[in-house]
Motif scaffolding. Structure first.
Motif, PDB file in Angstrom:
ATOM      1  N   MET A   1     104.564   8.840 -12.070  1.00 18.25           N
ATOM      2  CA  MET A   1     104.121   7.844 -11.116  1.00 18.25           C
ATOM      3  C   MET A   1     103.351   6.756 -11.864  1.00 18.25           C
ATOM      4  N   ARG A   2     103.754   5.527 -11.638  1.00 20.23           N
ATOM      5  CA  ARG A   2     103.076   4.379 -12.248  1.00 20.23           C
ATOM      6  C   ARG A   2     102.114   3.783 -11.234  1.00 20.23           C
ATOM      7  N   ILE A   3     100.876   3.584 -11.637  1.00 18.59           N
ATOM      8  CA  ILE A   3      99.866   3.046 -10.729  1.00 18.59           C
ATOM      9  C   ILE A   3      99.816   1.532 -10.901  1.00 18.59           C
ATOM     10  N   ASN A   4      99.959   0.810  -9.780  1.00 18.42           N
ATOM     11  CA  ASN A   4      99.961  -0.648  -9.827  1.00 18.42           C
ATOM     12  C   ASN A   4      98.548  -1.208  -9.582  1.00 18.42           C
ATOM     13  N   LEU A   5      98.405  -2.513  -9.676  1.00 19.70           N
ATOM     14  CA  LEU A   5      97.101  -3.168  -9.552  1.00 19.70           C
ATOM     15  C   LEU A   5      96.415  -2.892  -8.213  1.00 19.70           C
ATOM     16  N   PRO A   6      97.102  -3.026  -7.061  1.00 20.96           N
ATOM     17  CA  PRO A   6      96.433  -2.724  -5.799  1.00 20.96           C
ATOM     18  C   PRO A   6      95.899  -1.285  -5.741  1.00 20.96           C
ATOM     19  N   THR A   7      96.656  -0.350  -6.290  1.00 28.39           N
ATOM     20  CA  THR A   7      96.196   1.050  -6.277  1.00 28.39           C
ATOM     21  C   THR A   7      95.008   1.239  -7.209  1.00 28.39           C
ATOM     22  N   TRP A   8      95.005   0.540  -8.362  1.00 24.40           N
ATOM     23  CA  TRP A   8      93.839   0.596  -9.246  1.00 24.40           C
ATOM     24  C   TRP A   8      92.597   0.074  -8.519  1.00 24.40           C
ATOM     25  N   LEU A   9      92.759  -0.979  -7.722  1.00 24.50           N
ATOM     26  CA  LEU A   9      91.627  -1.513  -6.947  1.00 24.50           C
ATOM     27  C   LEU A   9      91.135  -0.490  -5.928  1.00 24.50           C
ATOM     28  N   THR A  10      92.060   0.222  -5.317  1.00 24.64           N
ATOM     29  CA  THR A  10      91.671   1.268  -4.358  1.00 24.64           C
ATOM     30  C   THR A  10      90.932   2.393  -5.077  1.00 24.64           C
ATOM     31  N   LEU A  11      91.427   2.802  -6.236  1.00 24.92           N
ATOM     32  CA  LEU A  11      90.742   3.833  -7.030  1.00 24.92           C
ATOM     33  C   LEU A  11      89.351   3.357  -7.453  1.00 24.92           C
ATOM     34  N   PHE A  12      89.242   2.076  -7.807  1.00 27.30           N
ATOM     35  CA  PHE A  12      87.952   1.494  -8.156  1.00 27.30           C
ATOM     36  C   PHE A  12      86.992   1.579  -6.968  1.00 27.30           C
ATOM     37  N   ARG A  13      87.515   1.330  -5.759  1.00 22.95           N
ATOM     38  CA  ARG A  13      86.688   1.425  -4.552  1.00 22.95           C
ATOM     39  C   ARG A  13      86.152   2.848  -4.373  1.00 22.95           C
ATOM     40  N   VAL A  14      86.996   3.826  -4.589  1.00 22.51           N
ATOM     41  CA  VAL A  14      86.556   5.226  -4.494  1.00 22.51           C
ATOM     42  C   VAL A  14      85.493   5.512  -5.557  1.00 22.51           C
ATOM     43  N   ALA A  15      85.695   4.999  -6.776  1.00 27.52           N
ATOM     44  CA  ALA A  15      84.731   5.224  -7.862  1.00 27.52           C
ATOM     45  C   ALA A  15      83.390   4.551  -7.576  1.00 27.52           C
ATOM     46  N   LEU A  16      83.375   3.497  -6.758  1.00 28.84           N
ATOM     47  CA  LEU A  16      82.128   2.817  -6.416  1.00 28.84           C
ATOM     48  C   LEU A  16      81.241   3.638  -5.476  1.00 28.84           C
ATOM     49  N   LEU A  17      81.824   4.602  -4.772  1.00 22.95           N
ATOM     50  CA  LEU A  17      81.041   5.385  -3.816  1.00 22.95           C
ATOM     51  C   LEU A  17      79.873   6.136  -4.457  1.00 22.95           C
ATOM     52  N   PRO A  18      80.100   6.932  -5.514  1.00 21.03           N
ATOM     53  CA  PRO A  18      78.942   7.608  -6.115  1.00 21.03           C
ATOM     54  C   PRO A  18      77.946   6.621  -6.717  1.00 21.03           C
ATOM     55  N   VAL A  19      78.441   5.476  -7.180  1.00 24.99           N
ATOM     56  CA  VAL A  19      77.538   4.447  -7.708  1.00 24.99           C
ATOM     57  C   VAL A  19      76.622   3.949  -6.593  1.00 24.99           C
ATOM     58  N   MET A  20      77.199   3.676  -5.420  1.00 27.51           N
ATOM     59  CA  MET A  20      76.400   3.210  -4.296  1.00 27.51           C
ATOM     60  C   MET A  20      75.376   4.256  -3.872  1.00 27.51           C
ATOM     61  N   VAL A  21      75.789   5.520  -3.807  1.00 27.83           N
ATOM     62  CA  VAL A  21      74.858   6.590  -3.427  1.00 27.83           C
ATOM     63  C   VAL A  21      73.706   6.660  -4.427  1.00 27.83           C
ATOM     64  N   LEU A  22      74.012   6.628  -5.700  1.00 31.75           N
ATOM     65  CA  LEU A  22      72.988   6.696  -6.738  1.00 31.75           C
ATOM     66  C   LEU A  22      72.007   5.530  -6.616  1.00 31.75           C
ATOM     67  N   VAL A  23      72.547   4.330  -6.500  1.00 30.37           N
ATOM     68  CA  VAL A  23      71.699   3.133  -6.406  1.00 30.37           C
ATOM     69  C   VAL A  23      70.877   3.157  -5.123  1.00 30.37           C
ATOM     70  N   PHE A  24      71.451   3.655  -4.035  1.00 31.05           N
ATOM     71  CA  PHE A  24      70.758   3.738  -2.747  1.00 31.05           C
ATOM     72  C   PHE A  24      69.463   4.549  -2.868  1.00 31.05           C
ATOM     73  N   TYR A  25      69.499   5.610  -3.678  1.00 34.86           N
ATOM     74  CA  TYR A  25      68.345   6.506  -3.799  1.00 34.86           C
ATOM     75  C   TYR A  25      67.430   6.211  -4.987  1.00 34.86           C
ATOM     76  N   LEU A  26      67.930   5.493  -5.987  1.00 36.61           N
ATOM     77  CA  LEU A  26      67.081   5.247  -7.161  1.00 36.61           C
ATOM     78  C   LEU A  26      65.863   4.406  -6.782  1.00 36.61           C
ATOM     79  N   PRO A  27      64.700   4.784  -7.306  1.00 40.65           N
ATOM     80  CA  PRO A  27      63.458   4.084  -6.926  1.00 40.65           C
ATOM     81  C   PRO A  27      63.162   2.872  -7.813  1.00 40.65           C
TER      82      PRO A  27
END
Length: 193
Positions: A1-27
């Motif tokens: 399976m070859r991953i195209n640019l739109p799918t990479w953007l979707t994967l990037f969105r999923v990867a941003l979730l733990p980043v947002m959670v971490l930043v949300f709680y960091l003091p």
């Protein structure tokens, strides 16, 4: 399976979730603004991946599966963060109930769409304008609530709460719209030509 640019953007969105959670709680000063920026970046990739997939004809089965999953994860995780950090009392109850309505509708409509696709009637429950309006209101409300959840500055938190309640009402309305469209199939009636 070859991953195209739109799918990479979707994967990037999923990867941003733990980043947002971490930043949300960091003091650190401005963590709420940073978390909101991460959320907005994820929301922009949601729009951009769909636009590119249609414009460049780069749709894929994996992308079609992953995109709605990423959307629902982004909203559910953000709602869980906000409910957990919300003060108690009636405002907390309203926030929790609204979040439960939104997450419950997302699960229900996803299951309805999957079932309708199984019986060959997916087009019956296609995205309607009310669903797009609900999503826009929800995203605005979530950005306001993320920014204001721990801010000592301009207090727009109650505006965000009101917008989220409006999004909750639109959520119920759009859910009923999908249910109404699927009701004949749910009752076991034969498809109409």
């Amino acid at each position: 399976m070859r991953i195209n640019l739109p799918t990479w953007l979707t994967l990037f969105r999923v990867a941003l979730l733990p980043v947002m959670v971490l930043v949300f709680y960091l003091p650190f000063r401005g963590h709420n603004i940073t978390a909101a920026v991460v959320f907005v970046l994820a929301a922009v990739t949601d729009w951009l991946d769909g636009y590119l997939a249609r414009r460049l004809d780069m749709t894929s089965a994996f992308g079609a599966f992953l995109d709605p999953v990423a959307d629902k994860l982004m909203v559910a995780v953000t709602l869980f963060l906000l409910v957990q950090s919300h003060p108690g009392g009636w405002p907390g109850i309203v926030m929790a109930v609204t979040a439960a309505i939104i997450v419950g509708r997302e699960i229900s409509v996803s299951a309805l769409r999957e079932w309708m696709a199984e019986i060959g009637m997916r087009a019956t429950v296609k995205v309607a304008f009310i669903g797009k309006l609900k999503t826009a209101m929800q995203m605005i409300a979530l950005v306001v609530l993320i920014v204001q959840h721990d801010a000592n500055t301009l207090r727009l938190y109650h505006v965000g709460e009101a917008l989220l309640v409006i999004a909750g009402v639109l959520t119920i309305w759009s859910g009923l719209h999908y249910l109404r469209a699927a009701w004949p199939a749910l009752r076991g009636e034969p498809p109409q030509a």
